[in-house]
Design an enzyme around this catalytic site. Structure first.
Site, PDB file in Angstrom:
ATOM      1  N   PRO A 249       0.826  -1.213   0.000  1.00  0.00           N
ATOM      2  CA  PRO A 249       0.000   0.000   0.000  1.00  0.00           C
ATOM      3  C   PRO A 249       0.858   1.261   0.000  1.00  0.00           C
ATOM      4  O   PRO A 249       1.887   1.320   0.681  1.00  0.00           O
ATOM      5  CB  PRO A 249      -0.800  -0.116   1.298  1.00  0.00           C
ATOM      6  CG  PRO A 249      -0.841  -1.573   1.582  1.00  0.00           C
ATOM      7  CD  PRO A 249       0.474  -2.110   1.105  1.00  0.00           C
ATOM      8  N   GLU A 250       0.445   2.239  -0.780  1.00  0.00           N
ATOM      9  CA  GLU A 250       1.167   3.499  -0.856  1.00  0.00           C
ATOM     10  C   GLU A 250       0.373   4.576  -0.122  1.00  0.00           C
ATOM     11  O   GLU A 250      -0.629   4.291   0.537  1.00  0.00           O
ATOM     12  CB  GLU A 250       1.410   3.866  -2.322  1.00  0.00           C
ATOM     13  CG  GLU A 250       2.233   2.809  -3.056  1.00  0.00           C
ATOM     14  CD  GLU A 250       2.494   3.157  -4.504  1.00  0.00           C
ATOM     15  OE1 GLU A 250       2.494   4.359  -4.857  1.00  0.00           O
ATOM     16  OE2 GLU A 250       2.704   2.234  -5.314  1.00  0.00           O
TER      17      GLU A 250
END
Length: 301
Positions: A2-3
Site C-alpha cells: 500500500p502506498e
C-alpha cells in the site's frame, strides 16, 4: 505494498471510531508480525485515549493521552476491519466478508466508541510499535524520511534541491523516501506519465545549473520540476478520493475496494494505447531497479 493514498484512506476510515475513544481492550494474538511485539505493547495501550490519528509517509500514527504514539504499518497484505455492534453499515458491492480469514486476525482493539478494530495480515509483513512522542525524531523507522508530497513544504523548489546533482534516474529518485515520503511504484509511474517525463530521465535535470551559478542552493526548479510536482499532487488527491487502488490486498476499513485502478493511465496497461490526446503511442513495460515501470516512450521525454 500500500502506498500513501491507501494508507490515507485507511486513516480516514479509522478516524471516526478511534479518535477521541479509549482503548478498552488490546489484544496481540501472536508474539510477532514482521517484528516481535514489545513486551509491554498491550500494557501501554490498554486504557489509553486516542487523542489524534495521523499519517507520516506510509505509517499510521495514533497519539495516546499518555504521550506515547502507536506506530502502525500495513506491510504488503495488512488491513484494518471495523466491526460495529449494530452492523448497520452497508459496505457496498465489493464487501469483504468479516471473519472469512479470521486465522489472520492478529491484533484487536476494542474501543469505547463501540467498535472493534481488527488488524488482519496473512503475510505478516505489517508491524506495530509503541514509541514515546518525544523520541520520534530518533526512531529508526521514521528518521530520514523526506517531506510529505501533499504537505506545504513540498514544492518544485524543494524537489529541485533534493534532486540537484543526482545521476540516478528520475523514477529512482522519487522512490527514495529521503527525497519524498510515501510515494511508491504505482503513483510514481502515474505522475511521470501525467507530467510527460521519462522514468529514465536523470534526476538532476529538475534543477537548473544557471541557478547554482547564481548561488541558489541546489539550483532553481526547471519547468519539468513544476510539472512533476503538480502531477504528483493531482494523482495522489485523485487516488485518495477514489479510496486508493485495489490490485491484490488493499481494502478500505468498510470492506470496499479502492477504485483508482480504473483511472490508471499507464500502470499495468502494457500494450494499450496511450491516453494522452494526439499521442498515439503504445504503453511499454521494462524492469527498473527491480520494479516494473510502465510508460509511453512517445510522449514521456
Amino acid at each position: 505494498m500500500p502506498e500513501l493514498p491507501e494508507v490515507e484512506t485507511v486513516r480516514r476510515g479509522l478516524q471516526p471510531v478511534m479518535e477521541g475513544a479509549k482503548i478498552l481492550v488490546a489484544e496481540a494474538r501472536r508474539p510477532d508480525l514482521r517484528f516481535p511485539f514489545q513486551p509491554d505493547f498491550v500494557a501501554r495501550l490498554k486504557g489509553q485515549v486516542v487523542t489524534g490519528l495521523g499519517r507520516r509517509a506510509k505509517y499510521l500514527m495514533a497519539d495516546l493521552a499518555s504521550g506515547d504514539v502507536l506506530l502502525m504499518h500495513l506491510g504488503m497484505s495488512g488491513s484494518f476491519r471495523v466491526i460495529k455492534p449494530d452492523n448497520d453499515v452497508q459496505p457496498g458491492e465489493f464487501h469483504y466478508p468479516k471473519g472469512k480469514d479470521s486465522a489472520h486476525d492478529h491484533v484487536l482493539f476494542r474501543m469505547s466508541s463501540g467498535a472493534d478494530i481488527v488488524f488482519n495480515d496473512p503475510r505478516r509483513f505489517g508491524y506495530m510499535k509503541v514509541i514515546a512522542r518525544n523520541a520520534l525524531d530518533e526512531e529508526p523507522l521514521l528518521r530520514g524520511l523526506g517531506p510529505e508530497p501533499l504537505g506545504n513544504e513540498f514544492d518544485a523548489a524543494m524537489l529541485a534541491r533534493s534532486c540537484a546533482g543526482k545521476t540516478t534516474s528520475l523514477k529512482a529518485a522519487l522512490l527514495d523516501q529521503r527525497v519524498v515520503a510515501g510515494l511508491g511504484n504505482i503513483y510514481v509511474c502515474e505522475a511521470l506519465h501525467r507530467s510527460h517525463l521519462s522514468p529514465r530521465r536523470i534526476a538532476a535535470t529538475l534543477s537548473t545549473k544557471s541557478g547554482q551559478r547564481k548561488g541558489v542552493a541546489g539550483g532553481e526548479p526547471t519547468d519539468h520540476a513544476k510539472r512533476l510536482v503538480g502531477a504528483i499532487h493531482t494523482v495522489l488527491n485523485d487516488a485518495i478520493k477514489a479510496g486508493g487502488s485495489s490490485l491484490r490486498d488493499h481494502r478500505q476499513t468498510s470492506g470496499e475496494l479502492g477504485y483508482f485502478q480504473h483511472s490508471f493511465k499507464v500502470y499495468d496497461r502494457e500494450g494499450e494505447k496511450c491516453t494522452t490526446p494526439r499521442c498515439g503511442g503504445i504503453i511499454k513495460r521494462f524492469v527498473q531497479n527491480g520494479r516494473s515501470t510502465f510508460w509511453c516512450p512517445k510522449c514521456q521525454k
